[in-house]
Design an enzyme around this catalytic site. Structure first.
Site, PDB file in Angstrom:
ATOM      1  N   PRO A   1       0.765  -1.315   0.092  1.00 25.23           N
ATOM      2  CA  PRO A   1       0.106   0.062   0.043  1.00 25.23           C
ATOM      3  C   PRO A   1       0.738   1.155   0.236  1.00 25.23           C
ATOM      4  O   PRO A   1       1.829   1.555   0.700  1.00 25.23           O
ATOM      5  CB  PRO A   1      -0.733  -0.116   1.185  1.00 25.23           C
ATOM      6  CG  PRO A   1      -0.732  -1.315   1.744  1.00 25.23           C
ATOM      7  CD  PRO A   1       0.637  -2.128   1.232  1.00 25.23           C
TER       8      PRO A   1
ATOM      9  N   LEU B   1       0.164   4.245   0.867  1.00 26.80           N
ATOM     10  CA  LEU B   1      -0.032   5.026   2.114  1.00 26.80           C
ATOM     11  C   LEU B   1      -0.008   4.251   3.369  1.00 26.80           C
ATOM     12  O   LEU B   1      -0.884   3.060   3.543  1.00 26.80           O
ATOM     13  CB  LEU B   1      -1.378   5.789   2.152  1.00 26.80           C
ATOM     14  CG  LEU B   1      -1.537   6.622   3.146  1.00 26.80           C
ATOM     15  CD1 LEU B   1      -0.531   7.994   3.598  1.00 26.80           C
ATOM     16  CD2 LEU B   1      -2.718   7.358   2.947  1.00 26.80           C
ATOM     17  N   GLY B   2       0.849   4.325   4.368  1.00 28.36           N
ATOM     18  CA  GLY B   2       0.941   3.739   5.655  1.00 28.36           C
ATOM     19  C   GLY B   2       1.053   4.726   6.903  1.00 28.36           C
ATOM     20  O   GLY B   2       1.117   6.039   6.832  1.00 28.36           O
ATOM     21  N   LEU B   3       1.061   4.148   8.015  1.00 26.69           N
ATOM     22  CA  LEU B   3       1.029   4.952   9.359  1.00 26.69           C
ATOM     23  C   LEU B   3       2.219   4.557   9.903  1.00 26.69           C
ATOM     24  O   LEU B   3       2.678   3.765  10.289  1.00 26.69           O
ATOM     25  CB  LEU B   3      -0.312   4.644  10.405  1.00 26.69           C
ATOM     26  CG  LEU B   3      -0.123   5.266  11.570  1.00 26.69           C
ATOM     27  CD1 LEU B   3      -0.953   6.549  11.395  1.00 26.69           C
ATOM     28  CD2 LEU B   3      -1.029   4.532  12.514  1.00 26.69           C
ATOM     29  N   GLY B   4       2.913   6.046  10.260  1.00 25.34           N
ATOM     30  CA  GLY B   4       4.313   6.073  10.706  1.00 25.34           C
ATOM     31  C   GLY B   4       3.846   5.894  12.390  1.00 25.34           C
ATOM     32  O   GLY B   4       2.817   6.433  12.827  1.00 25.34           O
TER      33      GLY B   4
ATOM     34  N   ASP C   1       3.880   1.120   9.739  1.00 22.57           N
ATOM     35  CA  ASP C   1       5.389   1.114   9.687  1.00 22.57           C
ATOM     36  C   ASP C   1       5.745   1.393  11.236  1.00 22.57           C
ATOM     37  O   ASP C   1       5.414   2.391  11.875  1.00 22.57           O
ATOM     38  CB  ASP C   1       5.972   2.523   9.002  1.00 22.57           C
ATOM     39  CG  ASP C   1       7.284   2.417   9.062  1.00 22.57           C
ATOM     40  OD1 ASP C   1       7.949   1.501   8.055  1.00 22.57           O
ATOM     41  OD2 ASP C   1       8.100   3.107   9.920  1.00 22.57           O
TER      42      ASP C   1
ATOM     43  N   TYR D   1      11.509   1.776  18.266  1.00 20.54           N
ATOM     44  CA  TYR D   1      10.261   2.580  18.719  1.00 20.54           C
ATOM     45  C   TYR D   1       9.686   2.358  19.977  1.00 20.54           C
ATOM     46  O   TYR D   1       9.113   3.184  20.407  1.00 20.54           O
ATOM     47  CB  TYR D   1       9.214   2.932  17.657  1.00 20.54           C
ATOM     48  CG  TYR D   1       9.666   3.275  16.272  1.00 20.54           C
ATOM     49  CD1 TYR D   1      10.967   3.825  16.033  1.00 20.54           C
ATOM     50  CD2 TYR D   1       8.934   3.052  14.959  1.00 20.54           C
ATOM     51  CE1 TYR D   1      11.438   4.247  14.807  1.00 20.54           C
ATOM     52  CE2 TYR D   1       9.437   3.585  13.846  1.00 20.54           C
ATOM     53  CZ  TYR D   1      10.543   3.946  13.707  1.00 20.54           C
ATOM     54  OH  TYR D   1      11.142   4.668  12.504  1.00 20.54           O
TER      55      TYR D   1
ATOM     56  N   LYS E   1      11.760  -2.865  11.850  1.00 19.16           N
ATOM     57  CA  LYS E   1      13.024  -2.917  11.379  1.00 19.16           C
ATOM     58  C   LYS E   1      14.057  -3.355  12.293  1.00 19.16           C
ATOM     59  O   LYS E   1      13.815  -3.224  13.605  1.00 19.16           O
ATOM     60  CB  LYS E   1      13.338  -1.261  11.259  1.00 19.16           C
ATOM     61  CG  LYS E   1      12.407  -0.583  10.477  1.00 19.16           C
ATOM     62  CD  LYS E   1      12.609   1.017  10.253  1.00 19.16           C
ATOM     63  CE  LYS E   1      11.484   1.732   9.623  1.00 19.16           C
ATOM     64  NZ  LYS E   1      10.582   2.144  10.667  1.00 19.16           N
TER      65      LYS E   1
ATOM     66  N   HIS F   1      17.860  -0.985   9.712  1.00 20.30           N
ATOM     67  CA  HIS F   1      17.212   0.517  10.149  1.00 20.30           C
ATOM     68  C   HIS F   1      18.500   1.568   9.728  1.00 20.30           C
ATOM     69  O   HIS F   1      18.026   2.557   9.058  1.00 20.30           O
ATOM     70  CB  HIS F   1      16.923   0.447  11.442  1.00 20.30           C
ATOM     71  CG  HIS F   1      16.017   1.643  11.961  1.00 20.30           C
ATOM     72  ND1 HIS F   1      14.974   1.330  13.018  1.00 20.30           N
ATOM     73  CD2 HIS F   1      15.742   2.714  11.623  1.00 20.30           C
ATOM     74  CE1 HIS F   1      14.327   2.503  13.008  1.00 20.30           C
ATOM     75  NE2 HIS F   1      14.696   3.243  12.181  1.00 20.30           N
TER      76      HIS F   1
HETATM   77  P1  NDP Z   1       6.167  12.998   9.985  1.00 18.35           P
HETATM   78  O1  NDP Z   1       6.879  13.895   8.946  1.00 18.35           O
HETATM   79  O2  NDP Z   1       5.304  11.979   9.465  1.00 18.35           O
HETATM   80  O3  NDP Z   1       5.468  14.007  10.864  1.00 18.35           O
HETATM   81  C1  NDP Z   1       4.756  13.670  11.959  1.00 18.35           C
HETATM   82  C2  NDP Z   1       4.211  14.783  12.815  1.00 18.35           C
HETATM   83  O4  NDP Z   1       3.510  15.540  11.811  1.00 18.35           O
HETATM   84  C3  NDP Z   1       3.597  14.490  14.066  1.00 18.35           C
HETATM   85  O5  NDP Z   1       3.892  15.468  14.903  1.00 18.35           O
HETATM   86  C4  NDP Z   1       1.973  14.686  13.771  1.00 18.35           C
HETATM   87  O6  NDP Z   1       1.398  15.109  14.958  1.00 18.35           O
HETATM   88  C5  NDP Z   1       2.125  15.647  12.712  1.00 18.35           C
HETATM   89  N1  NDP Z   1       0.827  15.698  11.792  1.00 18.35           N
HETATM   90  C6  NDP Z   1       0.551  14.257  11.051  1.00 18.35           C
HETATM   91  N2  NDP Z   1      -0.521  14.658  10.154  1.00 18.35           N
HETATM   92  C7  NDP Z   1      -0.855  15.842  10.667  1.00 18.35           C
HETATM   93  C8  NDP Z   1      -1.636  16.713   9.971  1.00 18.35           C
HETATM   94  N3  NDP Z   1      -2.619  16.416   8.756  1.00 18.35           N
HETATM   95  N4  NDP Z   1      -1.772  18.019  10.135  1.00 18.35           N
HETATM   96  C9  NDP Z   1      -0.721  18.637  11.036  1.00 18.35           C
HETATM   97  N5  NDP Z   1       0.178  17.814  11.672  1.00 18.35           N
HETATM   98  C10 NDP Z   1       0.173  16.545  11.212  1.00 18.35           C
HETATM   99  O7  NDP Z   1       7.285  12.501  10.726  1.00 18.35           O
HETATM  100  P2  NDP Z   1       8.069  11.258  11.078  1.00 18.35           P
HETATM  101  O8  NDP Z   1       9.402  11.678  11.485  1.00 18.35           O
HETATM  102  O9  NDP Z   1       7.304  10.527  12.452  1.00 18.35           O
HETATM  103  O10 NDP Z   1       8.317  10.340   9.796  1.00 18.35           O
HETATM  104  C11 NDP Z   1       6.928   9.403   9.732  1.00 18.35           C
HETATM  105  C12 NDP Z   1       7.236   7.911   9.777  1.00 18.35           C
HETATM  106  O11 NDP Z   1       8.378   7.551   9.103  1.00 18.35           O
HETATM  107  C13 NDP Z   1       7.936   7.790  11.220  1.00 18.35           C
HETATM  108  O12 NDP Z   1       6.696   7.695  12.379  1.00 18.35           O
HETATM  109  C14 NDP Z   1       8.204   6.447  11.198  1.00 18.35           C
HETATM  110  O13 NDP Z   1       7.619   5.204  11.104  1.00 18.35           O
HETATM  111  C15 NDP Z   1       9.188   6.534   9.570  1.00 18.35           C
HETATM  112  N6  NDP Z   1      10.662   6.837  10.123  1.00 18.35           N
HETATM  113  C16 NDP Z   1      11.571   6.183   9.744  1.00 18.35           C
HETATM  114  C17 NDP Z   1      12.897   6.359   9.805  1.00 18.35           C
HETATM  115  C18 NDP Z   1      13.897   5.423   9.480  1.00 18.35           C
HETATM  116  O14 NDP Z   1      15.217   5.749   9.961  1.00 18.35           O
HETATM  117  N7  NDP Z   1      13.594   4.522   8.924  1.00 18.35           N
HETATM  118  C19 NDP Z   1      13.092   7.896  10.328  1.00 18.35           C
HETATM  119  C20 NDP Z   1      11.990   8.981  10.578  1.00 18.35           C
HETATM  120  C21 NDP Z   1      10.818   8.249  10.298  1.00 18.35           C
HETATM  121  P3  NDP Z   1       0.345  14.096  15.947  1.00 18.35           P
HETATM  122  O15 NDP Z   1       0.997  12.807  15.852  1.00 18.35           O
HETATM  123  O16 NDP Z   1       0.429  14.798  17.225  1.00 18.35           O
HETATM  124  O17 NDP Z   1      -1.086  14.110  15.192  1.00 18.35           O
HETATM  125  C1  1BO Z   2      16.766   6.512  15.420  1.00 20.31           C
HETATM  126  C2  1BO Z   2      15.464   6.019  14.856  1.00 20.31           C
HETATM  127  C3  1BO Z   2      14.917   7.071  13.913  1.00 20.31           C
HETATM  128  C4  1BO Z   2      13.772   6.774  13.521  1.00 20.31           C
HETATM  129  O1  1BO Z   2      13.462   5.608  12.694  1.00 20.31           O
END
Ligand code: NDP
Ligand code: 1BO
Length: 316
Positions: free
Chosen positions: A17, A19-22, A47, A52, A81, A114
């Site tokens: 998919p 689109l997924g949920l982080g 995800d 985490y 991961k 990771h």
């Molecule tokens: P994002 O860019 O997804 O931003 C998340 C933030 O945006 C949260 O503060 C959330 O707040 C806010 N938000 C979400 N939707 C909205 C909206 N519609 N309007 C306004 N604010 C919004 O950040 P992440 O860095 O978390 O990246 C997403 C995912 O990617 C992670 O959660 C993780 O699963 C993955 N990731 C993987 C990494 C890796 O090394 N492999 C590194 C970083 C991320 P709230 O929750 O309060 O709604």
């Molecule tokens: C160190 C973990 C970053 C988010 O995936």
């Protein structure tokens, strides 16, 4: 109109998919409800990651929605991961099994390395030295970690494997190995300010799917902010498109990735935002709007994991 999922395909043909949920930094007390809300909205991709420290609560959310009949296991795509202190050959499978147990799953759809760097394995998951930097294990090469990952596919624990945060030459080194299991996915920071065109081009050439992490600019990311740090959801170009279309800037940023064929995993624990983000599947950006977003690219990285900068194989 209700949104419905869009998919890309993994090398073996499995549906992935777009689109997924982080779930990074999703609090333990909130993430179970977030996962349940997401599944109710129509998300079929979650995800997760061992580091985490919330996989158990993510798993509880998944279990609730399987038990109440909303989804079957095969409807859901779960990524998690391998953490850096579990890179030794005898640590990879136990780390994977722990994630499976946490998540309550008997297989993982996509298992990712990771980061390419390795940490020592006898000082906890975040072994910091007196200088505040992470303590690495430079004797471990990520190519050997990849080989351990391949054995997880052989054993049926994971359906596909991939990498996060690898740079071009690191991906190339894995591609140069004798063919066993393909790199199914590369997960990297990606948004209009960091379009990752070169990486995406390489991945396209080799049939590797790409996932954009921090697609909204990760406003909660750790680290010191300066007044000049870009705030992606407040960017004028993004705001103008959102205003014109009557959508949110988050929806524009999500839709941009979907239209590039890039998988996108915005994190939220807020029910209305989880719903709103899913509705990015419901509209289409014009060619001109896409071009305006493409033109924002300036190789601006927001997450660089600074305490790992001195480690061998640091990718950036
Ligand atoms: P994002 O860019 O997804 O931003 C998340 C933030 O945006 C949260 O503060 C959330 O707040 C806010 N938000 C979400 N939707 C909205 C909206 N519609 N309007 C306004 N604010 C919004 O950040 P992440 O860095 O978390 O990246 C997403 C995912 O990617 C992670 O959660 C993780 O699963 C993955 N990731 C993987 C990494 C890796 O090394 N492999 C590194 C970083 C991320 P709230 O929750 O309060 O709604
Ligand atoms: C160190 C973990 C970053 C988010 O995936």
């Amino acid at each position: 109109m209700a949104a419905s999922n869009l998919f890309t395909a993994l090398p073996g043909g499995a549906k992935f998919p777009l689109l997924g949920l982080g779930t990074w930094q999703s609090e333990k007390g909130k993430v179970r409800a977030a996962v349940e809300t997401a599944i109710e909205c129509g998300y079929r991709h979650i995800d997760a990651a061992y580091i985490y420290s919330n996989e158990k609560e993510v798993g509880e959310g998944i279990k609730t929605k399987m038990t109440d009949g909303t989804i079957k296991r095969e409807d859901l795509f779960v990524t998690t991961k391998l953490w850096l202190s579990s890179h030794k050959p005898d640590k990879v499978e136990p780390c994977c099994r722990e994630s499976m147990k946490n998540l309550g799953l008997d297989y993982i759809d996509l298992y990712l390395i990771h980061w390419p760097m390795s940490l020592v394995d006898d000082k906890g998951v975040f072994p910091l030295g007196d200088d505040g930097m992470l303590i690495g294990d430079d004797s471990i090469d990520y190519v050997d970690v990849w080989k351990s990952m391949e054995s997880l596919v052989d054993k049926g624990l994971v359906r596909a494997i991939g990498v996060c945060n690898f740079n071009l030459s690191q991906i190339q080194r894995v591609l140069d190995l004798p063919p066993r299991h393909p790199i199914a996915n590369l997960q990297v920071e990606c948004h209009p300010l960091l379009a990752q065109n070169e990486l995406i081009e390489l991945c396209k050439k080799y049939g590797i799917t790409v996932t954009a992490y921090s697609p909204l600019g990760s406003p909660e990311r750790p680290g010191i902010r300066t007044p000049t740090d870009p705030v992606l959801m407040d960017d004028k170009v993004v705001l103008d498109i959102a205003k014109k279309r009557g959508v949110s800037t988050a929806q524009v940023l999500i839709r941009y990735q979907i239209q590039r064929g890039v998988v996108v995993i915005p994190k939220s624990v807020t029910s209305s935002r989880i719903q709103q983000n899913f509705e990015a599947l419901n509209f289409e950006l014009s060619k001109e709007e896409m071009q305006a977003l493409i033109d924002l690219n300036r190789n601006c990285r927001l997450l660089d994991f600074p305490m790992s900068k001195s480690l061998k194989y640091y990718p950036f």
